[in-house]
Design an enzyme around this catalytic site. Structure first.
Site, PDB file in Angstrom:
ATOM      1  N   LYS A 168       1.143  -1.053  -0.157  1.00 52.90           N
ATOM      2  CA  LYS A 168      -0.138   0.066   0.062  1.00 52.90           C
ATOM      3  C   LYS A 168       0.669   1.501   0.065  1.00 52.90           C
ATOM      4  O   LYS A 168       0.828   2.008  -0.915  1.00 52.90           O
ATOM      5  CB  LYS A 168      -0.966   0.062   1.535  1.00 52.90           C
ATOM      6  CG  LYS A 168      -1.834  -0.829   1.278  1.00 52.90           C
ATOM      7  CD  LYS A 168      -2.484  -0.937   2.261  1.00 52.90           C
ATOM      8  CE  LYS A 168      -3.860  -2.003   2.141  1.00 52.90           C
ATOM      9  NZ  LYS A 168      -4.638  -2.650   3.668  1.00 52.90           N
ATOM     10  N   GLN A 218      -5.119  -0.783   9.051  1.00 53.88           N
ATOM     11  CA  GLN A 218      -4.920  -2.863   8.570  1.00 53.88           C
ATOM     12  C   GLN A 218      -5.351  -3.692   9.569  1.00 53.88           C
ATOM     13  O   GLN A 218      -4.852  -3.313  10.867  1.00 53.88           O
ATOM     14  CB  GLN A 218      -2.721  -2.774   8.125  1.00 53.88           C
ATOM     15  CG  GLN A 218      -2.758  -4.401   8.301  1.00 53.88           C
ATOM     16  CD  GLN A 218      -2.958  -4.114   6.630  1.00 53.88           C
ATOM     17  OE1 GLN A 218      -2.936  -3.289   5.817  1.00 53.88           O
ATOM     18  NE2 GLN A 218      -3.939  -5.200   6.331  1.00 53.88           N
ATOM     19  N   ASP A 232     -11.139   2.501   4.180  1.00 51.76           N
ATOM     20  CA  ASP A 232     -11.778   1.772   4.359  1.00 51.76           C
ATOM     21  C   ASP A 232     -13.026   1.409   3.354  1.00 51.76           C
ATOM     22  O   ASP A 232     -13.543  -0.208   3.132  1.00 51.76           O
ATOM     23  CB  ASP A 232     -10.894   1.132   5.016  1.00 51.76           C
ATOM     24  CG  ASP A 232      -9.892  -0.796   5.046  1.00 51.76           C
ATOM     25  OD1 ASP A 232      -9.867  -0.450   3.984  1.00 51.76           O
ATOM     26  OD2 ASP A 232      -9.071  -0.749   5.871  1.00 51.76           O
TER      27      ASP A 232
END
Ligand code: NAD
Length: 289
Positions: A56, A100, A123
């Protein structure tokens, strides 16, 4: 009998094209004086998470974002993690926050996700963004489901009026992809571990999304001829290689379109994350890009 060979949807090439589009948006934002920033929070030492975060970081830097990875120790407490998120919420240089997942045992993921400012929740997992998805608002959309729709769009696959079957009902993939398909006017069925006669349900589908986490669960003869097959699953096969939730070789003989694993839906997730971060930055700054 073999009647058809599916068009293989190239997620790698499509993701690259999306990333180029995002890089152009980032360049426009910079021209407007907005330097879009993404902060990734990684707690603990999980090896898979470390790889994801590195990827990422690389992709976001490559597209022109200002990227920061906050690595926190396995021993981080819930209160400490919440304090980090609060400070990122208030930091004007940060437009996207990604924690994460999964978090180490003992940390409350739900509370952590709820602590992220919905405007920076790239997200798309904050309840406010989930509500927007269900209610037809313009929140930030979870990246993997958004990537599935983007693949359909870029391959000219019209979802309107199609019968779609989503196998899997997780908050991360199954439920949001079902909402996105519904928003595109598909007729959607969500199947799951308690579904009776999954084969018969799948055989009705013009579009199948497999998001289960069971290698080759969806067999070739579960696919209606010409159906679109989007395989979200990422499993490790007995030979150590990555394999999806669909029996790719057999399904390719019936499907009209199919995503491989690896190289299908997977690469789209990061591309859509970058898109969400550009969107978040533009909205926060109140500019068009
Ligand atoms: P999950 O474990 O949270 O959910 C799995 C779902 O599958 C559940 O809703 C369950 O009801 C259903 N299920 C389990 N066994 C079943 C069976 N035998 N028949 C029918 N349904 C069954 O998983 P998830 O987070 O939704 O992820 C699903 C898969 O997608 C995993 O392989 C994961 O690694 C992968 N994934 C890929 C990406 C990506 O491409 N970037 C992102 C997220 C998840």
């Amino acid at each position: 009998m073999t009647t058809q060979t599916a068009i293989r949807i190239d997620g790698k090439a499509t993701a690259l094209a999306v990333r180029e589009d995002v890089a152009a948006r980032v360049a426009r934002l910079k021209d407007l004086g907005v330097f879009p920033g993404l902060t990734v929070v990684l707690v603990g030492e999980d090896p898979a998470s470390q790889v994801y975060v590195r990827n990422k970081d690389k992709a976001a830097s490559g597209a022109g974002f200002v990227v920061d990875t906050k690595k926190l120790s396995e021993k981080t407490t819930q209160a400490e993690l919440l304090a980090v998120i609060r400070s990122l919420n208030e930091d004007a240089k940060v437009h996207g926050i990604l924690v994460q997942l999964p978090l180490p045992k003992g940390l409350d993921e739900g509370e952590v996700v709820r602590a992220i400012s919905p405007a920076k929740d790239v997200d798309g997992l904050h309840p406010e963004n989930v509500a927007a998805l269900v209610m037809g608002g313009d929140g930030l959309v979870p990246c993997t489901p958004a990537g599935c729709i983007e693949l359909c769009d870029r391959y000219g696959i019209d979802l309107k009026g199609k019968r779609a079957v989503v196998v899997g009902r997780s908050m991360l993939v199954g439920k949001p992809i079902a909402q996105l398909l519904l928003a595109r006017h598909a007729t959607v069925t969500i199947a799951h571990s308690r579904t009776v006669d999954l084969k018969a349900v799948c055989l009705e589908a013009d579009v199948i999304v497999a998001a289960v986490g069971v290698a080759k669960l969806v067999k070739g003869d579960w696919i209606k001829p010409g159906a679109v097959v989007l395989d979200v699953g990422i499993n490790r096969g007995e030979d150590g290689k990555l394999v999806g939730d669909v029996d790719f070789a057999a399904a390719s003989e019936n499907a009209g379109y199919i995503t491989p694993v690896p190289g299908g839906v997977g690469p789209m997730t990061i591309a859509m994350l970058l898109g969400n971060t550009a969107t978040a930055a533009a909205r926060i700054a109140g500019v068009e890009a």
